[in-house]
Design an enzyme around this catalytic site. Structure first.
Site, PDB file in Angstrom:
ATOM      1  N   ILE A  39       0.906  -1.359  -0.118  1.00 33.32           N
ATOM      2  CA  ILE A  39       0.150   0.029  -0.011  1.00 33.32           C
ATOM      3  C   ILE A  39       0.726   1.190  -0.154  1.00 33.32           C
ATOM      4  O   ILE A  39       0.577   2.174  -0.671  1.00 33.32           O
ATOM      5  CB  ILE A  39      -0.979   0.113   1.153  1.00 33.32           C
ATOM      6  CG1 ILE A  39      -1.871  -1.195   1.073  1.00 33.32           C
ATOM      7  CG2 ILE A  39      -1.622   1.273   1.477  1.00 33.32           C
ATOM      8  CD1 ILE A  39      -2.986  -1.534   2.186  1.00 33.32           C
ATOM      9  N   ASP A  86      11.562   2.218   6.093  1.00 29.60           N
ATOM     10  CA  ASP A  86      10.859   0.724   6.301  1.00 29.60           C
ATOM     11  C   ASP A  86      12.164  -0.156   6.770  1.00 29.60           C
ATOM     12  O   ASP A  86      13.184  -0.134   6.061  1.00 29.60           O
ATOM     13  CB  ASP A  86      10.338   0.342   4.882  1.00 29.60           C
ATOM     14  CG  ASP A  86       9.571  -1.154   5.048  1.00 29.60           C
ATOM     15  OD1 ASP A  86       9.997  -1.811   5.511  1.00 29.60           O
ATOM     16  OD2 ASP A  86       8.469  -1.050   4.484  1.00 29.60           O
ATOM     17  N   THR A  96      -4.211   5.618   7.163  1.00 29.27           N
ATOM     18  CA  THR A  96      -5.033   4.608   6.727  1.00 29.27           C
ATOM     19  C   THR A  96      -4.697   3.035   7.157  1.00 29.27           C
ATOM     20  O   THR A  96      -5.294   2.182   6.506  1.00 29.27           O
ATOM     21  CB  THR A  96      -5.130   4.488   5.195  1.00 29.27           C
ATOM     22  OG1 THR A  96      -3.999   4.518   4.712  1.00 29.27           O
ATOM     23  CG2 THR A  96      -5.740   6.063   4.819  1.00 29.27           C
ATOM     24  N   SER A  97      -3.825   2.828   8.160  1.00 20.30           N
ATOM     25  CA  SER A  97      -3.194   1.654   8.403  1.00 20.30           C
ATOM     26  C   SER A  97      -3.925   0.890   9.624  1.00 20.30           C
ATOM     27  O   SER A  97      -4.823   0.179   9.353  1.00 20.30           O
ATOM     28  CB  SER A  97      -1.714   1.706   8.413  1.00 20.30           C
ATOM     29  OG  SER A  97      -1.277   0.432   8.673  1.00 20.30           O
ATOM     30  N   ARG A  98      -3.719   1.311  10.810  1.00 23.73           N
ATOM     31  CA  ARG A  98      -4.251   0.817  12.013  1.00 23.73           C
ATOM     32  C   ARG A  98      -4.296   1.828  13.127  1.00 23.73           C
ATOM     33  O   ARG A  98      -3.329   2.567  13.182  1.00 23.73           O
ATOM     34  CB  ARG A  98      -3.657  -0.467  12.644  1.00 23.73           C
ATOM     35  CG  ARG A  98      -3.877  -1.754  11.777  1.00 23.73           C
ATOM     36  CD  ARG A  98      -5.298  -2.290  11.818  1.00 23.73           C
ATOM     37  NE  ARG A  98      -5.448  -3.406  11.058  1.00 23.73           N
ATOM     38  CZ  ARG A  98      -6.045  -3.355   9.929  1.00 23.73           C
ATOM     39  NH1 ARG A  98      -6.341  -2.443   9.153  1.00 23.73           N
ATOM     40  NH2 ARG A  98      -6.208  -4.643   9.215  1.00 23.73           N
ATOM     41  N   GLU A 108     -11.576   2.019  17.413  1.00 25.84           N
ATOM     42  CA  GLU A 108     -12.759   1.819  16.422  1.00 25.84           C
ATOM     43  C   GLU A 108     -13.406   0.611  16.688  1.00 25.84           C
ATOM     44  O   GLU A 108     -14.750   0.655  16.159  1.00 25.84           O
ATOM     45  CB  GLU A 108     -12.007   1.807  15.072  1.00 25.84           C
ATOM     46  CG  GLU A 108     -11.533   0.606  14.635  1.00 25.84           C
ATOM     47  CD  GLU A 108     -10.886   0.670  13.187  1.00 25.84           C
ATOM     48  OE1 GLU A 108     -10.171   1.633  12.584  1.00 25.84           O
ATOM     49  OE2 GLU A 108     -11.288  -0.394  12.572  1.00 25.84           O
ATOM     50  N   HIS A 135     -12.999   3.206   8.183  1.00 29.68           N
ATOM     51  CA  HIS A 135     -12.383   2.233   7.903  1.00 29.68           C
ATOM     52  C   HIS A 135     -12.853   1.680   6.549  1.00 29.68           C
ATOM     53  O   HIS A 135     -13.401   0.657   6.255  1.00 29.68           O
ATOM     54  CB  HIS A 135     -12.363   1.218   9.072  1.00 29.68           C
ATOM     55  CG  HIS A 135     -11.090   0.142   9.021  1.00 29.68           C
ATOM     56  ND1 HIS A 135     -10.392  -0.313   9.768  1.00 29.68           N
ATOM     57  CD2 HIS A 135     -10.711  -0.611   7.645  1.00 29.68           C
ATOM     58  CE1 HIS A 135      -9.635  -1.230   9.482  1.00 29.68           C
ATOM     59  NE2 HIS A 135      -9.600  -1.337   8.235  1.00 29.68           N
TER      60      HIS A 135
HETATM   61  P1  NAI Z   1       2.836  -5.041   3.408  1.00 25.29           P
HETATM   62  O1  NAI Z   1       3.212  -6.066   4.381  1.00 25.29           O
HETATM   63  O2  NAI Z   1       2.834  -4.953   1.873  1.00 25.29           O
HETATM   64  O3  NAI Z   1       3.682  -3.606   3.922  1.00 25.29           O
HETATM   65  C1  NAI Z   1       4.028  -3.289   5.253  1.00 25.29           C
HETATM   66  C2  NAI Z   1       5.259  -2.474   5.294  1.00 25.29           C
HETATM   67  O4  NAI Z   1       5.371  -2.075   6.575  1.00 25.29           O
HETATM   68  C3  NAI Z   1       6.406  -3.640   5.084  1.00 25.29           C
HETATM   69  O5  NAI Z   1       7.156  -3.211   3.929  1.00 25.29           O
HETATM   70  C4  NAI Z   1       7.009  -3.861   6.288  1.00 25.29           C
HETATM   71  O6  NAI Z   1       8.444  -3.948   6.302  1.00 25.29           O
HETATM   72  C5  NAI Z   1       6.781  -2.275   6.843  1.00 25.29           C
HETATM   73  N1  NAI Z   1       7.132  -2.260   8.212  1.00 25.29           N
HETATM   74  C6  NAI Z   1       6.851  -2.940   9.350  1.00 25.29           C
HETATM   75  N2  NAI Z   1       7.537  -2.495  10.541  1.00 25.29           N
HETATM   76  C7  NAI Z   1       7.811  -1.272  10.123  1.00 25.29           C
HETATM   77  C8  NAI Z   1       8.126  -0.096  10.994  1.00 25.29           C
HETATM   78  N3  NAI Z   1       8.523  -0.332  12.387  1.00 25.29           N
HETATM   79  N4  NAI Z   1       8.309   0.937  10.270  1.00 25.29           N
HETATM   80  C9  NAI Z   1       8.452   1.241   8.927  1.00 25.29           C
HETATM   81  N5  NAI Z   1       7.822   0.271   8.193  1.00 25.29           N
HETATM   82  C10 NAI Z   1       7.496  -1.053   8.947  1.00 25.29           C
HETATM   83  O7  NAI Z   1       1.280  -4.499   4.014  1.00 25.29           O
HETATM   84  P2  NAI Z   1       0.200  -3.544   3.220  1.00 25.29           P
HETATM   85  O8  NAI Z   1      -0.614  -4.280   2.229  1.00 25.29           O
HETATM   86  O9  NAI Z   1       1.038  -2.488   2.398  1.00 25.29           O
HETATM   87  O10 NAI Z   1      -0.677  -2.908   4.041  1.00 25.29           O
HETATM   88  C11 NAI Z   1      -0.128  -1.944   5.263  1.00 25.29           C
HETATM   89  C12 NAI Z   1      -1.138  -1.882   6.211  1.00 25.29           C
HETATM   90  O11 NAI Z   1      -2.486  -1.305   5.692  1.00 25.29           O
HETATM   91  C13 NAI Z   1      -1.663  -3.152   6.876  1.00 25.29           C
HETATM   92  O12 NAI Z   1      -1.053  -3.603   7.912  1.00 25.29           O
HETATM   93  C14 NAI Z   1      -3.001  -2.921   7.438  1.00 25.29           C
HETATM   94  O13 NAI Z   1      -2.983  -2.359   8.827  1.00 25.29           O
HETATM   95  C15 NAI Z   1      -3.418  -1.592   6.822  1.00 25.29           C
HETATM   96  N6  NAI Z   1      -4.693  -1.830   5.799  1.00 25.29           N
HETATM   97  C16 NAI Z   1      -5.667  -0.912   5.947  1.00 25.29           C
HETATM   98  C17 NAI Z   1      -6.820  -1.328   5.132  1.00 25.29           C
HETATM   99  C18 NAI Z   1      -7.994  -0.148   5.303  1.00 25.29           C
HETATM  100  O14 NAI Z   1      -9.001  -0.402   4.825  1.00 25.29           O
HETATM  101  N7  NAI Z   1      -7.843   1.153   5.620  1.00 25.29           N
HETATM  102  C19 NAI Z   1      -6.868  -2.271   4.139  1.00 25.29           C
HETATM  103  C20 NAI Z   1      -5.849  -3.085   4.153  1.00 25.29           C
HETATM  104  C21 NAI Z   1      -4.536  -2.920   4.761  1.00 25.29           C
END
Ligand code: NAI
Length: 328
Positions: free
Chosen positions: A153, A172, A230-232, A261, A293
């Protein structure tokens, strides 16, 4: 195989039924928690979403009922005690990637709406008020955007900002070649915080990342910074953010997720008295935009989520696994 689907909304039913691969699906509107876990009786698998609670006690109950597989129909899995699942021999799968663009585009929607105050302009024009006073924005072109977490994302979001002519700083622990090939730079978190005009969070919620946005990190940021999550929700210390909104350190805040939430989102509470005073305080700021969300909520994403969830359940039924989707 019978599957109980918790937190099932009308759209979940529609998309999961379309993708169903011959399973018996029982849809339950309630969230999964210790009070509702009994509803899974008779199922070999359950299907859950972001605010279902899969703590040790719930997992133990599920195991006792004969549930063998937990299919998360989302990417994040911070709501599951994976260690307990492993100990109990419960299999857990998720949808690691469905449509990173869905969340990336919603992130940009928050940025553009906050910047150009579209939410205010919409209401003004409806009431015949065509004054521009208070609607002043800034050009995104040439601004520095800090992306924390350059995974799927984060990368998709970076690409969109690149299209606007922004400079990209990323942080990252696992740097990616794609990020650099796209023209993004990597830097330490401190540099990102101090140089970014917009900070956007795209890393998972873990014990290490919980409250990474706090009084200390906010103090490093530019005055008037735009912060987007938009993450958590747990990535942000909500109290610290409220303090920074009050003293104008934060100029704009866009949230699609919120720490507490679970008690609010995905439900129509418009006739109820909301008891969460922190949330209510947040909602009073004119420069705060909150969505419930919905980043994932596109046709493409729901189709992909349903297809992958059914594929995971099919693999589980065949006693097969898949490294990318199976967490345990
Ligand atoms: P992903 O696994 O492809 O990417 C997450 C990245 O964060 C990885 O590259 C990882 O190395 C990095 N990371 C881990 N710890 C870190 C730190 N301390 N500092 C910086 N980077 C760090 O996951 P993706 O698919 O990109 O999703 C990211 C987040 O988005 C998910 O964890 C989820 O919580 C959230 N999400 C939110 C949605 C929404 O509807 N708002 C829908 C889908 C996901």
């Amino acid at each position: 195989m019978k599957i109980t689907v918790f937190s099932a909304k009308a759209y979940d039913k529609e998309y999961l039924q379309q993708a169903n691969r011959g399973f018996e699906l029982a849809f339950i509107e309630s969230r999964l928690n210790q009070q509702t876990v009994a509803l899974a009786a008779g199922s070999q698998a359950i299907c859950v979403f972001v605010n279902d609670q899969l703590d040790k006690a719930v997992l133990q109950e599920l195991k006792m009922m004969g549930v063998q597989h937990i299919a998360l129909r989302c990417a994040g899995f911070n709501n599951v005690d994976l260690e307990a699942a492993r100990e109990l021999g419960l299999q857990v799968s998720r949808v690691p990637a469905y449509s990173p663009e869905a969340v990336a585009e919603h992130t940009l929607a928050l940025v553009l709406t906050l910047n150009r105050r579209l939410h205010k302009a919409y209401n003004r024009v409806k009431e015949g008020n065509f004054s521009l006073q208070g609607l002043l924005g800034f050009n995104l072109h040439g601004k520095t955007v800090g992306i924390i977490g350059t995974g799927r994302i984060g990368l998709a979001t970076g690409r969109l900002f690149k299209g606007f002519g922004c400079q990209l700083l990323g942080h990252d622990p696992l740097p990616s070649d794609d990020w650099q090939a796209m023209g993004g730079q990597y830097c330490a978190l401190q540099k990102l915080f101090s140089e970014a005009d917009i900070v956007s969070l795209h890393c998972p919620l873990t014990p290490q990342t919980r409250h990474m946005i706090n009084d200390q990190s906010l103090a490093l940021m530019k005055d008037g910074v735009m912060l987007i999550n938009t993450s958590r929700g747990g990535l942000i210390d909500t109290g610290a953010v409220i303090r920074s909104l009050k003293n104008r350190k934060i100029g704009y805040l866009g949230l699609d997720v919120y720490e507490m939430e679970g008690d609010l989102f995905f439900e129509d509470l418009s006739n109820q008295i909301i008891q969460d005073d922190l949330f209510q305080r947040l909602a009073t700021f004119p420069n705060v935009l909150i969505t419930g969300h919905q980043g994932f909520f596109t046709h493409e994403a729901l189709s992909q989520i349903a297809a992958t969830t059914m594929h995971n359940l099919y693999l589980a039924q065949q006693q097969r696994t898949d490294k990318t989707s199976f967490l345990v």
